[in-house]
Scaffold this motif. Sequence first.
Motif, PDB file in Angstrom:
ATOM      1  N   UNK A  35     -10.683 -57.216  -0.542  1.00 32.85           N
ATOM      2  CA  UNK A  35     -10.513 -58.271   0.453  1.00 32.85           C
ATOM      3  C   UNK A  35     -11.258 -57.921   1.740  1.00 32.85           C
ATOM      4  N   UNK A  36     -11.218 -56.651   2.130  1.00 33.07           N
ATOM      5  CA  UNK A  36     -11.964 -56.212   3.315  1.00 33.07           C
ATOM      6  C   UNK A  36     -13.461 -56.450   3.104  1.00 33.07           C
ATOM      7  N   UNK A  37     -13.970 -56.079   1.929  1.00 35.95           N
ATOM      8  CA  UNK A  37     -15.381 -56.303   1.610  1.00 35.95           C
ATOM      9  C   UNK A  37     -15.729 -57.779   1.709  1.00 35.95           C
ATOM     10  N   UNK A  38     -14.909 -58.626   1.088  1.00 36.97           N
ATOM     11  CA  UNK A  38     -15.158 -60.067   1.120  1.00 36.97           C
ATOM     12  C   UNK A  38     -15.246 -60.581   2.556  1.00 36.97           C
ATOM     13  N   UNK A  39     -14.317 -60.172   3.388  1.00 35.30           N
ATOM     14  CA  UNK A  39     -14.298 -60.645   4.776  1.00 35.30           C
ATOM     15  C   UNK A  39     -15.464 -60.078   5.586  1.00 35.30           C
ATOM     16  N   UNK A  40     -15.811 -58.826   5.338  1.00 33.52           N
ATOM     17  CA  UNK A  40     -16.899 -58.196   6.105  1.00 33.52           C
ATOM     18  C   UNK A  40     -18.270 -58.750   5.734  1.00 33.52           C
ATOM     19  N   UNK A  41     -18.437 -59.207   4.513  1.00 32.70           N
ATOM     20  CA  UNK A  41     -19.767 -59.678   4.084  1.00 32.70           C
ATOM     21  C   UNK A  41     -19.870 -61.192   4.052  1.00 32.70           C
ATOM     22  N   UNK A  42     -18.820 -61.892   4.477  1.00 31.91           N
ATOM     23  CA  UNK A  42     -18.847 -63.358   4.463  1.00 31.91           C
ATOM     24  C   UNK A  42     -19.278 -63.911   5.811  1.00 31.91           C
ATOM     25  N   UNK A  43     -19.558 -65.183   5.801  1.00 30.39           N
ATOM     26  CA  UNK A  43     -19.867 -65.871   7.046  1.00 30.39           C
ATOM     27  C   UNK A  43     -21.319 -65.717   7.451  1.00 30.39           C
ATOM     28  N   UNK A  44     -21.712 -66.513   8.433  1.00 28.46           N
ATOM     29  CA  UNK A  44     -23.103 -66.454   8.880  1.00 28.46           C
ATOM     30  C   UNK A  44     -23.388 -65.133   9.600  1.00 28.46           C
ATOM     31  N   UNK A  45     -24.418 -64.460   9.153  1.00 30.59           N
ATOM     32  CA  UNK A  45     -24.845 -63.201   9.771  1.00 30.59           C
ATOM     33  C   UNK A  45     -26.367 -63.227   9.885  1.00 30.59           C
ATOM     34  N   UNK A  46     -26.913 -64.046  10.805  1.00 24.44           N
ATOM     35  CA  UNK A  46     -28.360 -64.213  10.883  1.00 24.44           C
ATOM     36  C   UNK A  46     -29.114 -62.908  11.163  1.00 24.44           C
ATOM     37  N   UNK A  69     -29.944 -58.649   0.478  1.00 26.16           N
ATOM     38  CA  UNK A  69     -28.814 -58.738   1.399  1.00 26.16           C
ATOM     39  C   UNK A  69     -27.540 -59.169   0.722  1.00 26.16           C
ATOM     40  N   UNK A  70     -26.593 -59.592   1.542  1.00 26.77           N
ATOM     41  CA  UNK A  70     -25.274 -59.978   1.049  1.00 26.77           C
ATOM     42  C   UNK A  70     -25.213 -61.471   0.820  1.00 26.77           C
ATOM     43  N   UNK A  71     -24.678 -61.857  -0.322  1.00 25.04           N
ATOM     44  CA  UNK A  71     -24.599 -63.274  -0.672  1.00 25.04           C
ATOM     45  C   UNK A  71     -23.435 -63.976   0.022  1.00 25.04           C
ATOM     46  N   UNK A  72     -22.406 -63.213   0.389  1.00 22.70           N
ATOM     47  CA  UNK A  72     -21.209 -63.818   0.962  1.00 22.70           C
ATOM     48  C   UNK A  72     -20.282 -64.379  -0.097  1.00 22.70           C
ATOM     49  N   UNK A  73     -20.651 -64.210  -1.374  1.00 22.71           N
ATOM     50  CA  UNK A  73     -19.821 -64.707  -2.474  1.00 22.71           C
ATOM     51  C   UNK A  73     -18.511 -63.922  -2.521  1.00 22.71           C
ATOM     52  N   UNK A  74     -17.413 -64.636  -2.537  1.00 19.97           N
ATOM     53  CA  UNK A  74     -16.092 -64.020  -2.569  1.00 19.97           C
ATOM     54  C   UNK A  74     -15.727 -63.645  -4.004  1.00 19.97           C
ATOM     55  N   UNK A  79     -14.709 -55.059 -11.603  1.00 20.89           N
ATOM     56  CA  UNK A  79     -14.508 -53.983 -12.565  1.00 20.89           C
ATOM     57  C   UNK A  79     -15.624 -52.965 -12.392  1.00 20.89           C
ATOM     58  N   UNK A  80     -15.327 -51.730 -12.758  1.00 19.63           N
ATOM     59  CA  UNK A  80     -16.341 -50.685 -12.753  1.00 19.63           C
ATOM     60  C   UNK A  80     -17.510 -51.148 -13.616  1.00 19.63           C
ATOM     61  N   UNK A  81     -18.720 -50.983 -13.113  1.00 20.94           N
ATOM     62  CA  UNK A  81     -19.922 -51.392 -13.835  1.00 20.94           C
ATOM     63  C   UNK A  81     -20.460 -52.744 -13.406  1.00 20.94           C
ATOM     64  N   UNK A  82     -19.649 -53.560 -12.723  1.00 22.96           N
ATOM     65  CA  UNK A  82     -20.125 -54.835 -12.204  1.00 22.96           C
ATOM     66  C   UNK A  82     -20.873 -54.603 -10.896  1.00 22.96           C
ATOM     67  N   UNK A  83     -21.483 -55.659 -10.404  1.00 20.99           N
ATOM     68  CA  UNK A  83     -22.225 -55.580  -9.140  1.00 20.99           C
ATOM     69  C   UNK A  83     -21.578 -56.456  -8.085  1.00 20.99           C
ATOM     70  N   UNK A  84     -21.537 -55.936  -6.875  1.00 15.83           N
ATOM     71  CA  UNK A  84     -21.239 -56.713  -5.676  1.00 15.83           C
ATOM     72  C   UNK A  84     -22.561 -56.775  -4.940  1.00 15.83           C
ATOM     73  N   UNK A  85     -23.220 -57.914  -5.045  1.00 15.14           N
ATOM     74  CA  UNK A  85     -24.581 -58.068  -4.545  1.00 15.14           C
ATOM     75  C   UNK A  85     -25.443 -56.966  -5.156  1.00 15.14           C
ATOM     76  N   UNK A  86     -26.057 -56.125  -4.364  1.00 12.99           N
ATOM     77  CA  UNK A  86     -26.962 -55.103  -4.906  1.00 12.99           C
ATOM     78  C   UNK A  86     -26.257 -53.786  -5.205  1.00 12.99           C
ATOM     79  N   UNK A  87     -24.973 -53.675  -4.885  1.00 14.07           N
ATOM     80  CA  UNK A  87     -24.225 -52.443  -5.120  1.00 14.07           C
ATOM     81  C   UNK A  87     -23.569 -52.444  -6.500  1.00 14.07           C
ATOM     82  N   UNK A  88     -23.576 -51.296  -7.146  1.00  9.66           N
ATOM     83  CA  UNK A  88     -22.850 -51.080  -8.392  1.00  9.66           C
ATOM     84  C   UNK A  88     -21.428 -50.648  -8.042  1.00  9.66           C
ATOM     85  N   UNK A  89     -20.438 -51.250  -8.691  1.00  5.77           N
ATOM     86  CA  UNK A  89     -19.048 -50.853  -8.485  1.00  5.77           C
ATOM     87  C   UNK A  89     -18.787 -49.610  -9.331  1.00  5.77           C
ATOM     88  N   UNK A  90     -18.530 -48.488  -8.683  1.00  2.00           N
ATOM     89  CA  UNK A  90     -18.248 -47.240  -9.401  1.00  2.00           C
ATOM     90  C   UNK A  90     -16.763 -46.964  -9.522  1.00  2.00           C
TER      91      UNK A  90
END
Length: 164
Positions: A35-46, A69-74, A79-90
């Motif tokens: 949830x912290x990740x979602x909130x930190x990467x959401x919203x307009x960040x020009x 960059x960050x898509x802002x997708x919530x 799961x381990x092995x999925x991606x959050x934007x360009x990051x791999x979830x370990x």
Amino acid sequence: MLAAAPPVRTLRPLPELDYYDSRSISLPTAITPLEAWNLMTSGPQPLMRLAFQVRDAISSLFGVKRIGGFSGARRETVQVGERLDFFLVEDSAPDMLVLTERDRHLDVMICLSIADHLLTVTSSVVTHNVFGRIYMFPVGPAHKLIVGSDLRRLKRKLEYSRIS
């Protein structure tokens, strides 16, 4: 009473890292690291979008893949092995989210951890060559400013949502 320190993961022990930064903030309400990740990467960040465009333009000249960059997708779950934007979830647990990006120039790990309403964002980097070290020269100081700003913005969002 002091809050318990959240668990933290780094790429290697601290003396073996080429970059390390850890920042914490007390949150007004309980949330998960995702949830912290979602909130930190959401919203307009020009400014962040511009920073990623500059990063991609320069780095691609040296064979580094574009990350966009960050898509802002919530995301509700990861799961381990999925991606959050360009990051791999370990690692993904109720108290910790560990994200990595690894290439031939450097390895990056971002660890978001929470204990007793204390969110800690820990960043660790190991460079592999001259380009990785040169890349971190401007990125290291900028990263500290960005994470600090993101944490303050997150706290404001949570405080505002409690009032609303």
